[in-house]
Design an enzyme around this catalytic site. Structure first.
Site, PDB file in Angstrom:
ATOM      1  N   ARG A 161      31.603  -0.652  42.018  1.00 54.39           N
ATOM      2  CA  ARG A 161      30.840  -0.958  40.787  1.00 54.39           C
ATOM      3  C   ARG A 161      29.947  -2.180  40.967  1.00 54.39           C
ATOM      4  NH1 ARG A 161      32.642   3.025  40.901  1.00 54.39           N
ATOM      5  NH2 ARG A 161      34.173   4.024  39.582  1.00 54.39           N
ATOM      6  N   SER A 210      33.727   1.693  30.749  1.00 53.14           N
ATOM      7  CA  SER A 210      34.809   0.768  31.095  1.00 53.14           C
ATOM      8  C   SER A 210      34.385  -0.675  30.855  1.00 53.14           C
ATOM      9  CB  SER A 210      35.196   0.920  32.562  1.00 53.14           C
ATOM     10  OG  SER A 210      35.718   2.206  32.768  1.00 53.14           O
ATOM     11  N   GLU A 281      33.202  -5.114  33.944  1.00 55.77           N
ATOM     12  CA  GLU A 281      32.343  -4.128  34.611  1.00 55.77           C
ATOM     13  C   GLU A 281      31.018  -4.024  33.859  1.00 55.77           C
ATOM     14  OE1 GLU A 281      34.224  -0.493  35.877  1.00 55.77           O
ATOM     15  OE2 GLU A 281      32.454   0.698  35.373  1.00 55.77           O
TER      16      GLU A 281
HETATM   17  C1  FAD Z   1      31.505   7.306  27.603  1.00 58.96           C
HETATM   18  C2  FAD Z   1      31.149   6.586  28.881  1.00 58.96           C
HETATM   19  C3  FAD Z   1      31.777   6.952  30.065  1.00 58.96           C
HETATM   20  C4  FAD Z   1      31.467   6.293  31.257  1.00 58.96           C
HETATM   21  N1  FAD Z   1      32.100   6.667  32.398  1.00 58.96           N
HETATM   22  C5  FAD Z   1      31.798   6.047  33.565  1.00 58.96           C
HETATM   23  C6  FAD Z   1      32.442   6.441  34.784  1.00 58.96           C
HETATM   24  O1  FAD Z   1      33.257   7.344  34.841  1.00 58.96           O
HETATM   25  N2  FAD Z   1      32.106   5.770  35.920  1.00 58.96           N
HETATM   26  C7  FAD Z   1      31.199   4.766  35.922  1.00 58.96           C
HETATM   27  O2  FAD Z   1      30.931   4.205  36.998  1.00 58.96           O
HETATM   28  N3  FAD Z   1      30.571   4.383  34.782  1.00 58.96           N
HETATM   29  C8  FAD Z   1      30.849   4.996  33.611  1.00 58.96           C
HETATM   30  N4  FAD Z   1      30.213   4.601  32.461  1.00 58.96           N
HETATM   31  C9  FAD Z   1      29.281   3.460  32.495  1.00 58.96           C
HETATM   32  C10 FAD Z   1      27.817   3.841  32.735  1.00 58.96           C
HETATM   33  O3  FAD Z   1      27.548   5.149  32.245  1.00 58.96           O
HETATM   34  C11 FAD Z   1      27.438   3.755  34.214  1.00 58.96           C
HETATM   35  O4  FAD Z   1      27.619   2.452  34.729  1.00 58.96           O
HETATM   36  C12 FAD Z   1      25.967   4.169  34.426  1.00 58.96           C
HETATM   37  O5  FAD Z   1      25.696   4.283  35.790  1.00 58.96           O
HETATM   38  C13 FAD Z   1      24.989   3.158  33.811  1.00 58.96           C
HETATM   39  O6  FAD Z   1      23.706   3.756  33.886  1.00 58.96           O
HETATM   40  P1  FAD Z   1      22.583   3.438  32.824  1.00 58.96           P
HETATM   41  O7  FAD Z   1      21.387   4.154  33.245  1.00 58.96           O
HETATM   42  O8  FAD Z   1      23.064   3.710  31.440  1.00 58.96           O
HETATM   43  O9  FAD Z   1      22.416   1.882  33.065  1.00 58.96           O
HETATM   44  P2  FAD Z   1      22.312   0.742  31.964  1.00 58.96           P
HETATM   45  O10 FAD Z   1      23.615   0.646  31.250  1.00 58.96           O
HETATM   46  O11 FAD Z   1      21.100   0.922  31.159  1.00 58.96           O
HETATM   47  O12 FAD Z   1      22.162  -0.530  32.901  1.00 58.96           O
HETATM   48  C14 FAD Z   1      23.207  -0.958  33.758  1.00 58.96           C
HETATM   49  C15 FAD Z   1      22.604  -1.946  34.760  1.00 58.96           C
HETATM   50  O13 FAD Z   1      21.686  -1.236  35.593  1.00 58.96           O
HETATM   51  C16 FAD Z   1      20.394  -1.828  35.522  1.00 58.96           C
HETATM   52  N5  FAD Z   1      19.424  -0.725  35.620  1.00 58.96           N
HETATM   53  C17 FAD Z   1      19.391   0.430  34.938  1.00 58.96           C
HETATM   54  N6  FAD Z   1      18.387   1.197  35.348  1.00 58.96           N
HETATM   55  C18 FAD Z   1      17.749   0.514  36.324  1.00 58.96           C
HETATM   56  C19 FAD Z   1      16.615   0.781  37.153  1.00 58.96           C
HETATM   57  N7  FAD Z   1      15.927   1.923  37.081  1.00 58.96           N
HETATM   58  N8  FAD Z   1      16.249  -0.165  38.028  1.00 58.96           N
HETATM   59  C20 FAD Z   1      16.926  -1.340  38.146  1.00 58.96           C
HETATM   60  N9  FAD Z   1      17.999  -1.643  37.384  1.00 58.96           N
HETATM   61  C21 FAD Z   1      18.404  -0.719  36.487  1.00 58.96           C
HETATM   62  C22 FAD Z   1      20.364  -2.550  34.196  1.00 58.96           C
HETATM   63  O14 FAD Z   1      19.437  -3.618  34.211  1.00 58.96           O
HETATM   64  C23 FAD Z   1      21.802  -3.049  34.085  1.00 58.96           C
HETATM   65  O15 FAD Z   1      21.981  -4.260  34.788  1.00 58.96           O
HETATM   66  C24 FAD Z   1      30.510   5.243  31.261  1.00 58.96           C
HETATM   67  C25 FAD Z   1      29.866   4.888  30.059  1.00 58.96           C
HETATM   68  C26 FAD Z   1      30.177   5.552  28.881  1.00 58.96           C
HETATM   69  C27 FAD Z   1      29.471   5.156  27.619  1.00 58.96           C
END
Ligand code: FAD
Length: 292
Positions: A161, A210, A281
């Site tokens: 992570r 998480s 996380e």
């Molecule tokens: C119901 C639920 C279940 C989940 N289950 C899991 C799971 O099983 N495993 C897991 O690992 N995570 C899980 N997550 C957390 C999350 O979905 C992941 O971490 C996901 O990868 C985040 O992606 P995002 O596009 O929403 O990023 P964001 O939440 O929008 O951003 C996260 C980070 O990434 C950066 N970021 C985003 N896009 C870019 C880009 N294009 N370029 C540079 N930086 C960027 C942001 O600045 C921030 O620092 C879950 C979340 C929810 C709500």
């Protein structure tokens, strides 16, 4: 000239639904527009933060003094060629999975319940069911105000992570290496994984996934916080999920401050009861930190 919106509410850009205004917000749809937006911020000495689906983000209630970007258009498009899937940084995992299944490409099934984008997956090295981004990522195209280039997983420093990416580095495109698999098999595995998810996690609530990373301990963070008696614990509008103690739900009018206070309480209890210092996380955006 790129369209900029002042004061866009981050609560609209995060799955937990909290967060104040962004100083400026833009949705670049091409690499040229992205470069323009980065140059605009650099000229003003303004920080840049990219959001994906905001599914692992907690943004300051006071707002964020930055240009916030959400990628769309070409920067969220998906194509495939043989065993390579190419996704814009803003492409959602759901769209990537759908494309992979239609093309008969397996290997991305583990991400079916991760509600994020390709860029967020790289930043977080997201993972589930024993797999993560390192299993599929070939390289990521990273754009900054100073220049751009392809980075390998090693160069991105992916570990549990974690990546070495910093705000201002925008993941504009990624390439995944997948493998041939019959679409029916992919569909069956995804259905099974999603059912497992629904049975154990509050997938129909507003959360950011998480809260804490799993510590090096026989108990995961969720079981540990459950043993601390925290399920259902509420501060303001934020509640530790009665279903899974490593999730915080927005039960109504939650603020980021409510969620942070719950996190601080959870950390205190885990320290007292298990001698474990939990590491968050969820990514914190803006001038906020976890109170000690
Ligand atoms: C119901 C639920 C279940 C989940 N289950 C899991 C799971 O099983 N495993 C897991 O690992 N995570 C899980 N997550 C957390 C999350 O979905 C992941 O971490 C996901 O990868 C985040 O992606 P995002 O596009 O929403 O990023 P964001 O939440 O929008 O951003 C996260 C980070 O990434 C950066 N970021 C985003 N896009 C870019 C880009 N294009 N370029 C540079 N930086 C960027 C942001 O600045 C921030 O620092 C879950 C979340 C929810 C709500």
């Amino acid at each position: 000239m790129i369209d900029l919106e002042e004061g866009a509410a981050l609560a609209r850009l995060t799955t937990i639904g909290t967060g104040g205004p962004a100083r400026a917000f833009a949705r670049p749809e091409t690499e040229a527009a992205l470069e323009q937006a980065l140059a605009w911020a650099a000229e003003r000495g303004l920080a840049v933060a990219t959001v994906g689906l905001g599914s692992n983000l907690l943004a300051a209630d006071e707002g964020v003094e930055a240009l916030v970007l959400r990628l769309g258009g070409e920067l969220a498009s998906v194509t495939s060629d043989c065993e390579r899937l190419s996704a814009g940084g803003g492409a959602t995992n759901a769209v990537c999975l759908h494309h992979a299944r239609s093309a008969g490409l397996g290997g991305f099934e583990f991400a079916c319940a991760i509600p994020g984008t390709a860029g967020g997956g790289v930043w977080m090295n997201a993972g589930a069911y024993g797999s993560d981004w390192t299993a599929i990522l070939v390289r990521a195209f990273v754009v900054t105000a100073e220049g751009s280039g392809w980075l390998t997983p090693d160069e991105l420093g992916l570990s549990y992570r974690h990546s070495n990416l910093r705000h201002g580095q925008v993941v504009a495109r990624v390439e995944y290496r997948l493998r041939p698999r019959p679409p029916a098999e992919i569909k069956a595995e995804v259905a099974e994984l999603i059912e497992r998810r629904k049975a154990t996690q509050p997938t129909n609530k507003r959360t950011f996934g998480s809260v804490f990373k799993n510590p090096e301990h026989e108990l995961g963070a969720g079981r540990m916080l459950e043993a601390c008696g925290l399920k259902g614990h509420r501060i303001g509008g934020a509640v530790i999920s009665p279903m899974h103690a490593n999730f915080i739900e927005n039960a109504g009018e939650a603020t980021t401050a409510d969620a942070l206070a719950l996190m601080a309480e959870a950390r205190r209890r885990a320290r007292e009861q298990f001698g474990v210092e939990l590491q968050h996380e969820v990514e914190l955006l803006g001038a906020i930190e976890l109170p000690t």
